[in-house]
Design an enzyme around this catalytic site. Structure first.
Site, PDB file in Angstrom:
ATOM      1  CE  LYS A 192      -4.265  -1.726   0.415  1.00  0.00           C
ATOM      2  NZ  LYS A 192      -5.659  -1.488   0.301  1.00  0.00           N
ATOM      3  CE  LYS A 205      -7.242  -8.569  -2.382  1.00  0.00           C
ATOM      4  NZ  LYS A 205      -7.673  -8.290  -1.017  1.00  0.00           N
ATOM      5  CE  LYS A 250     -13.667  -3.202  -0.297  1.00  0.00           C
ATOM      6  NZ  LYS A 250     -12.825  -4.297   0.129  1.00  0.00           N
TER       7      LYS A 250
HETATM    8  N1  AQP Z   1     -10.476 -10.976  -4.729  1.00  0.00           N
HETATM    9  C1  AQP Z   1     -10.709 -11.576  -3.577  1.00  0.00           C
HETATM   10  N2  AQP Z   1     -10.738 -12.930  -3.508  1.00  0.00           N
HETATM   11  C2  AQP Z   1     -10.985 -13.543  -2.321  1.00  0.00           C
HETATM   12  N3  AQP Z   1     -11.218 -12.899  -1.170  1.00  0.00           N
HETATM   13  C3  AQP Z   1     -11.204 -11.556  -1.202  1.00  0.00           C
HETATM   14  N4  AQP Z   1     -11.384 -10.623  -0.237  1.00  0.00           N
HETATM   15  C4  AQP Z   1     -11.287  -9.385  -0.780  1.00  0.00           C
HETATM   16  N5  AQP Z   1     -11.017  -9.486  -2.097  1.00  0.00           N
HETATM   17  C5  AQP Z   1     -10.958 -10.818  -2.391  1.00  0.00           C
HETATM   18  C6  AQP Z   1     -11.642 -10.945   1.161  1.00  0.00           C
HETATM   19  O1  AQP Z   1     -12.671 -10.067   1.592  1.00  0.00           O
HETATM   20  C7  AQP Z   1     -12.455  -9.719   2.957  1.00  0.00           C
HETATM   21  C8  AQP Z   1     -12.548  -8.261   3.126  1.00  0.00           C
HETATM   22  O2  AQP Z   1     -11.537  -7.589   2.464  1.00  0.00           O
HETATM   23  P1  AQP Z   1     -11.239  -6.056   2.847  1.00  0.00           P
HETATM   24  O3  AQP Z   1     -12.388  -5.208   2.497  1.00  0.00           O
HETATM   25  O4  AQP Z   1     -10.762  -5.966   4.245  1.00  0.00           O
HETATM   26  O5  AQP Z   1     -10.084  -5.570   2.055  1.00  0.00           O
HETATM   27  P2  AQP Z   1      -9.120  -6.150   1.049  1.00  0.00           P
HETATM   28  O6  AQP Z   1      -8.818  -7.591   1.264  1.00  0.00           O
HETATM   29  O7  AQP Z   1      -7.966  -5.202   1.022  1.00  0.00           O
HETATM   30  O8  AQP Z   1     -10.032  -5.996  -0.240  1.00  0.00           O
HETATM   31  P3  AQP Z   1      -9.776  -5.120  -1.470  1.00  0.00           P
HETATM   32  O9  AQP Z   1     -10.968  -5.295  -2.331  1.00  0.00           O
HETATM   33  O10 AQP Z   1      -8.452  -5.427  -2.080  1.00  0.00           O
HETATM   34  O11 AQP Z   1      -9.813  -3.657  -0.879  1.00  0.00           O
HETATM   35  P4  AQP Z   1      -8.878  -2.454  -1.237  1.00  0.00           P
HETATM   36  O12 AQP Z   1      -8.840  -2.396  -2.746  1.00  0.00           O
HETATM   37  O13 AQP Z   1      -9.517  -1.255  -0.630  1.00  0.00           O
HETATM   38  O14 AQP Z   1      -7.543  -2.766  -0.614  1.00  0.00           O
HETATM   39  C9  AQP Z   1     -11.105 -10.310   3.368  1.00  0.00           C
HETATM   40  O15 AQP Z   1     -11.346 -11.514   4.101  1.00  0.00           O
HETATM   41  C10 AQP Z   1     -10.453 -10.601   2.056  1.00  0.00           C
HETATM   42  O16 AQP Z   1      -9.540 -11.692   2.152  1.00  0.00           O
END
Ligand code: AQP
Length: 338
Positions: free
Chosen positions: A120, A203, A206
């Site tokens: 990040k 991955k 969002k």
């Molecule tokens: N692509 C994914 N595949 C499987 N699991 C996923 N999770 C998120 N994206 C995937 C799981 O969702 C939960 C919540 O995630 P989060 O909102 O805490 O943040 P993150 O993992 O950082 O998700 P993003 O979408 O990548 O957010 P940003 O872009 O804001 O950093 C977790 O259990 C995660 O494993």
């Protein structure tokens, strides 16, 4: 060790999603769909972690809107507010209060080793704030404040959970059994990691700026099909799960999540057919799987009062347990009780 009382022998589960972008099929297939299966067997706390989201700059009005949308998304995906506490992290002040205490029990060196912080920091090199650095400590507070036994985590979050465990053990070694040491919840089924449709080694996230990389939970059917048609594959033609075929492997995983079919069944179904047919089938299966969720989401979003009532109730239920843990921690560390 168990620090929970009155939980009817059921274990406690905690998890959350950041309202840092629109919910997509990664968060649905990777997290929410699995959480729904836990509802009957555990005591569940599912939060919308808005305090984590502000480690990256957010537009205030968008953050407010997304917080409500993620709440509606939780319910639309099948979480039942009667069975689990659904709440917004900032509505339960004990998370932030415990996080400060735990900051004093987390080491600079261990936080420096967190791979998410390194990633990040590269992505947001203009805003490497202290919150980004101490993010895993707030996450530890989210978990330890409920004395959660189990935390459903994706592979990407294992390192943070390990840190929460280390902090709990360190604190307990000084003050006695205060915190339950949490375990990762590993579902019996292989949990899916959904990857970007445009960069399938990464991955699906969002906050991805490329609209074709993610399929949002609330995309229209035509857009879903278009995104799958544009998905990156490879120069081979066979639909099969194999090393070096990240794009096809990802589409097979998504199709498997949407239909319940195994990889073998999928390979047989598309034997002799090309990627075009396969991508169309994936798009249609995903659109069909999302249709009931989208309908329910629309209903929930049209009754904001009811949604706010659910969140208020969830925050009250969460606060009852969280405040009890915080009081115990304050007492143990020597804060004056009056
Ligand atoms: N692509 C994914 N595949 C499987 N699991 C996923 N999770 C998120 N994206 C995937 C799981 O969702 C939960 C919540 O995630 P989060 O909102 O805490 O943040 P993150 O993992 O950082 O998700 P993003 O979408 O990548 O957010 P940003 O872009 O804001 O950093 C977790 O259990 C995660 O494993």
């Amino acid at each position: 060790m168990d620090n929970n009382i009155n939980n009817n022998g059921k274990k406690i589960v905690l998890s959350g999603i950041q309202p840092s972008g629109d919910l997509n099929i990664g968060t649905y297939f990777g997290a929410l769909k699995n959480w729904v299966k836990l509802q009957n067997d555990y005591i569940n706390y599912f939060c919308i972690v808005d305090m984590h989201a502000i480690t990256v700059r957010q537009d205030p009005s968008v953050l407010r809107r997304r917080t409500l949308e993620v709440a509606a998304g939780y319910i639309a995906c099948g979480l039942d507010p009667e069975k689990c506490a659904l709440f917004v992290q900032s509505h339960v002040p004990a998370h932030a209060q415990l996080a400060w205490v735990l900051n004093c029990y987390a080491m600079f060196g261990e936080l420096s080793r967190m791979t998410q912080f390194k990633e990040k920091s590269e992505q947001h090199s203009d805003n490497i704030n202290a919150g980004l650095f101490t993010y895993p400590v707030l996450q530890a507070a989210d978990i330890l404040i409920y004395n959660a036994h189990l935390v459903p985590v994706g592979a990407d979050q294992k390192q943070h959970l390990e840190l929460s465990r280390d902090i709990a053990v360190r604190f307990n070694s000084v003050y006695g059994d205060v915190f339950t040491v949490p375990e990762p919840y590993i579902s019996k089924e292989k949990s899916a990691k959904i990857c970007s449709l445009q960069e399938p080694a990464k991955k699906m996230s969002k906050s991805d700026k490329n609209v074709n990389a993610t399929v949002l939970l609330f995309d229209k059917k035509d857009d879903i099909i278009k995104k799958f048609k544009r998905a990156v594959t490879d120069s081979d033609t066979a639909v099969r799960f194999a090393e070096g075929k990240d794009g096809v492997n990802n589409l097979m995983t998504i199709y498997s999540c949407a239909t319940g079919k195994s990889y073998d069944e999928i390979e047989r179904e598309f034997s002799g057919k090309g990627y075009g047919d396969f991508k169309l089938a994936v798009g249609e299966a995903v659109a069909d799987a999302l249709m009931p969720i989208q309908k329910k989401f629309g209903e929930l979003m049209s009754d904001r009062t009811e949604l706010e009532k659910i969140l208020k109730d969830g925050a009250q239920r969460a606060s009852r347990r969280a405040d009890r843990t915080l009081a115990k921690v304050y007492k143990k560390i020597g804060f004056l009780q009056i």
